[in-house]
Design an enzyme around this catalytic site. Structure first.
Site, PDB file in Angstrom:
ATOM      1  N   ASP A 197       0.873  -1.327  -0.057  1.00  0.00           N
ATOM      2  CA  ASP A 197      -0.011  -0.027  -0.152  1.00  0.00           C
ATOM      3  C   ASP A 197       0.718   1.153   0.070  1.00  0.00           C
ATOM      4  O   ASP A 197       2.099   1.011   0.212  1.00  0.00           O
ATOM      5  CB  ASP A 197      -0.933  -0.057   1.342  1.00  0.00           C
ATOM      6  CG  ASP A 197      -2.410   0.176   0.874  1.00  0.00           C
ATOM      7  OD1 ASP A 197      -2.570   1.219   0.091  1.00  0.00           O
ATOM      8  OD2 ASP A 197      -3.357  -0.272   1.257  1.00  0.00           O
ATOM      9  N   ASP A 284     -10.396   2.916  -2.712  1.00  0.00           N
ATOM     10  CA  ASP A 284     -11.207   1.583  -2.520  1.00  0.00           C
ATOM     11  C   ASP A 284     -12.548   1.400  -2.785  1.00  0.00           C
ATOM     12  O   ASP A 284     -13.264   2.455  -2.684  1.00  0.00           O
ATOM     13  CB  ASP A 284     -11.010   1.425  -0.736  1.00  0.00           C
ATOM     14  CG  ASP A 284      -9.567   1.304  -0.358  1.00  0.00           C
ATOM     15  OD1 ASP A 284      -8.702   1.398  -1.329  1.00  0.00           O
ATOM     16  OD2 ASP A 284      -9.629   1.305   0.786  1.00  0.00           O
TER      17      ASP A 284
HETATM   18  C1  GLA Z   1      -5.892   0.650   1.606  1.00  0.00           C
HETATM   19  C2  GLA Z   1      -5.940  -0.225   0.479  1.00  0.00           C
HETATM   20  C3  GLA Z   1      -7.065  -1.136   0.859  1.00  0.00           C
HETATM   21  C4  GLA Z   1      -7.039  -1.828   2.189  1.00  0.00           C
HETATM   22  C5  GLA Z   1      -6.653  -0.872   3.252  1.00  0.00           C
HETATM   23  C6  GLA Z   1      -6.035  -1.574   4.638  1.00  0.00           C
HETATM   24  O1  GLA Z   1      -7.061   1.471   1.917  1.00  0.00           O
HETATM   25  O2  GLA Z   1      -6.493   0.568  -0.559  1.00  0.00           O
HETATM   26  O3  GLA Z   1      -7.238  -2.197  -0.215  1.00  0.00           O
HETATM   27  O4  GLA Z   1      -5.399  -2.648   2.120  1.00  0.00           O
HETATM   28  O5  GLA Z   1      -5.792   0.195   2.930  1.00  0.00           O
HETATM   29  O6  GLA Z   1      -5.961  -0.476   5.699  1.00  0.00           O
END
Ligand code: GLA
Length: 643
Positions: A197, A284
């Site tokens: 990430d 997300d």
């Molecule tokens: C980010 C990523 C998600 C997930 C969260 C975990 O938002 O884009 O897919 O991994 O972090 O905190």
């Protein structure tokens, strides 16, 4: 690099970028348009087809436990999903307790992963866990961040299982620890997959309230999610390249997957295919129809950026939740069909312990999985696009087409599907086999009418006589076409608005798709800003659209004899003064070149004998001045022929 990297403010970030440009020579010293005779997109790792499996995040967020993960893995095996390809069991955010400051070793939170307590709470190992996953015939994935801190620390301060301890102990991301962590995760703990990430380089700037309060140390930010011009693209790329290098070193057997999670920021769309196996294209996903659409849109225009080994990732599946739960099977089926057509990773994000059979049947549809996993690796290309309806076509390795007809809206609608959408001859019968029901529809010639319920996606295997009987348009095989240099010098934000200015009269009309500005990356069957391809008034339904000063690599693999394209400056160009020369190379040797082409001139036909050629390169060279407005060029009807 890692050792010399220190905490930095903006000045030092710039210094890092400069060192990269001068030091590597990749941009400064070499001519990026010079043919290389090579395929430069990633082929290392285990992503010849899009990864399939399960991830804890959409199901449990940080509230994970070893039992929840292992139970899900067991269902995957017992239900037969594993045998259908769902192999990766990936832990997301929440597994970490802290980083031991004496030696920097990461400590697992043993209260939720008890098998990790191999030598007391400070002496932890995930090896017993990965052993169990491997013993089930599955693969195991772990999660980290490219910065020092992670996403929950940034955005969910009240989440369960946040890292604990001092400021330094809570720095659980890879930053400054790439070698050490990758060695631990892959060499010692035997993971097979990592998602990295980017919150640590996005959310911990000096202005952040928790940074100001002394809870976290400042880092960057290198990524400004809302403004690409405030993003240090080379620095972000460099950090991910360090991880890619470490992954190769720690996995000499090549058995790994490296997933980049930078949400389409930092111009990752242009470079992630050269660095990682997967690249997130958007922020997300949520279990809402409109958010699923936004994530779908973020990948739908990037067909040329997905290839065996490097895929677009519109995020994990949300089937089982909200708008995609067992009471919304139409929506769940659409989500699954669309992700399959996009050659997206199929990562289940659901607590499978409670999964109703209706959802298991969707996830387990072998025919649609086969579309996703087709080894040609051609992401579907948009053949029709409107506010409400989209038609996506994916050329399969057996020569068939998979076609999805998608109703985004809330009204039922009739859609005319034509043989032309499929690049099949309009004079021969076309057969459609429904991949949900298995039923074959009566053959049609030319066109057929289909009824779509609200939010429904019809998905078929289509066969007929190909428009090019002895060849393939390059836009039919995006998996073989790599925009090694896409000519984008002033990266723009992603277009996120899906709206038509001038609606097509219907699916049989030729017209302009919904407004799409921004970005400017290479496109199949459209200009880089997704207008119809047009040179001096002549429209091309088929071709590659790209900016000048670009170079495509095309994997011909010795299987074709002839390349043909009609080339020119596209009528949508911004720069109307530029002169562009189009050249075709075969395994690094010049085979054909055009006269300098100018705006308003008709197309020139370029032909090249490519018998035995493995890599064809297509170069469009114009004036390369910094900050110049883009020149848009078209490789109309570009195709490889076997005769
Ligand atoms: C980010 C990523 C998600 C997930 C969260 C975990 O938002 O884009 O897919 O991994 O972090 O905190």
């Amino acid at each position: 690099m890692e050792n010399v990297m220190t905490r930095f403010g903006r000045g030092l970030v710039g210094g890092l970028a400069l060192a990269f440009i001068c030091g590597s020579g990749a941009y400064a010293a070499t001519d990026p348009l010079a043919p290389t005779g090579r395929w430069s997109a990633v082929t290392t790792g285990q992503a010849a087809t899009p990864p399939m499996g399960w991830n804890s995040w959409n199901a449990f967020h940080t509230d994970i436990t070893e039992a929840k993960v292992l139970d899900s893995a067991k269902v995957i095996v017992d239900s037969g999903l594993a045998a259908k390809g769902y192999r990766y069991i990936n832990i997301d955010d929440g597994w970490w307790l802290k980083r031991r400051t004496t030696d920097g070793r990461m400590i697992v939170r043993t209260s939720i992963f008890p098998s990790a307590a191999v030598g007391g709470p400070e002496e932890t190992s995930f090896k017993p866990f990965t052993d169990r996953i491997h013993a089930m015939g599955l693969k195991a994935g772990i999660y980290s961040d490219i910065g020092a801190n992670n996403c929950s620390q940034a955005f969910a301060p009240n989440a369960k299982n946040l890292p604990e301890g001092t400021v330094a102990e809570r720095e659980v991301g890879l930053y400054g620890h790439v070698e050490q962590d990758i060695k631990l995760y892959f060499g010692e703990w035997a993971f097979d997959y990592i998602k990295v990430d980017a919150c640590g380089i996005r959310a911990f700037g000096p202005d952040n309230a928790r940074v100001k309060a002394g809870q976290y140390r400042a880092l960057g930010p290198l990524i400004d999610f809302t403004e690409i011009r405030r993003t240090d693209i080379p620095a972000v790329r460099k950090l991910y390249e360090q991880v890619a290098d470490a992954m190769r070193r720690e996995n000499p057997d090549g058995d790994y997957i490296f997933s980049i999670c930078a949400w389409g920021a930092a111009d990752v769309r242009a470079w992630a295919k050269d660095v990682g196996n997967l690249s997130r294209t958007s922020d997300d996903i949520t279990p809402n129809w409109t958010r699923m659409l936004a994530n779908f849109d973020s990948a739908a225009n990037r067909a040329l950026y997905a290839h065996p080994g490097s895929w677009n990732d519109p995020d994990m599946l949300f089937i089982g939740h909200g708008d995609f739960d067992e009471h919304h099977l139409t929506e769940a089926k659409s989500h699954f069909a669309l992700w399959s057509m996009l050659s997206a990773p199929l990562l289940i994000g659901y607590d499978l312990r409670n999964a109703p059979q209706s959802l298991m049947d969707i996830l387990g549809n072998s025919e649609i999985i086969a579309v996703n996993q087709d080894r040609a690796g051609n992401q579907a290309v948009l053949a029709y696009d409107s506010d409400d309806v989209q038609i996506l076509v994916k050329t399969l390795s057996n020569g068939h087409k998979a076609v999805a007809i998608f109703n985004r809206g809330l009204a039922p609608t009739d859609v005319t599907l034509t043989a032309r959408h499929l690049k099949l001859a309009g004079t021969s019968p076309v057969t459609l086999r429904d991949l949900w029901s298995g039923n074959t529809l009566p053959a049609f010639t030319g066109e057929t009418k289909l009824q779509l319920a609200p939010r429904q996606t019809l998905i078929f295997d289509a066969t007929g006589a190909r428009t090019l009987a002895d060849g393939l348009y390059l836009s039919e095989m995006p998996g073989r076409v790599n925009p090694a240099v896409d000519g984008v010098v002033l990266p723009q934000p992603d277009p996120t608005i899906h709206r038509m200015k001038n609606p097509w009269a219907g699916t049989t009309d030729t017209g302009e798709p919904p407004a799409y500005t921004g970005w400017g990356g290479a496109q199949a069957d459209a200009t880089p800003y997704r207008q119809a391809l047009r040179v001096n008034g002549r429209m091309y339904e088929t071709g590659l659209g790209v900016l000048a000063n670009s170079r495509f690599e095309v994997r011909a693999d010795g299987g074709f004899r002839r390349f043909v394209a009609e080339v020119g400056i596209d009528d949508s160009t911004f720069d109307t003064d530029d002169a562009v020369t189009f050249s075709v190379y075969g395994d690094g040797k010049l085979l054909a070149t055009s006269r300098p082409a100018r705006f308003g001139q008709g197309v020139q036909t370029l032909q090249a004998d490519i018998a035995g050629v493995k890599i064809v390169e297509l170069v469009a060279r114009g004036a390369a001045t910094k900050n110049k407005v883009p020149t848009v060029v078209t490789w109309g009807n570009a195709a490889l022929f076997k005769d």
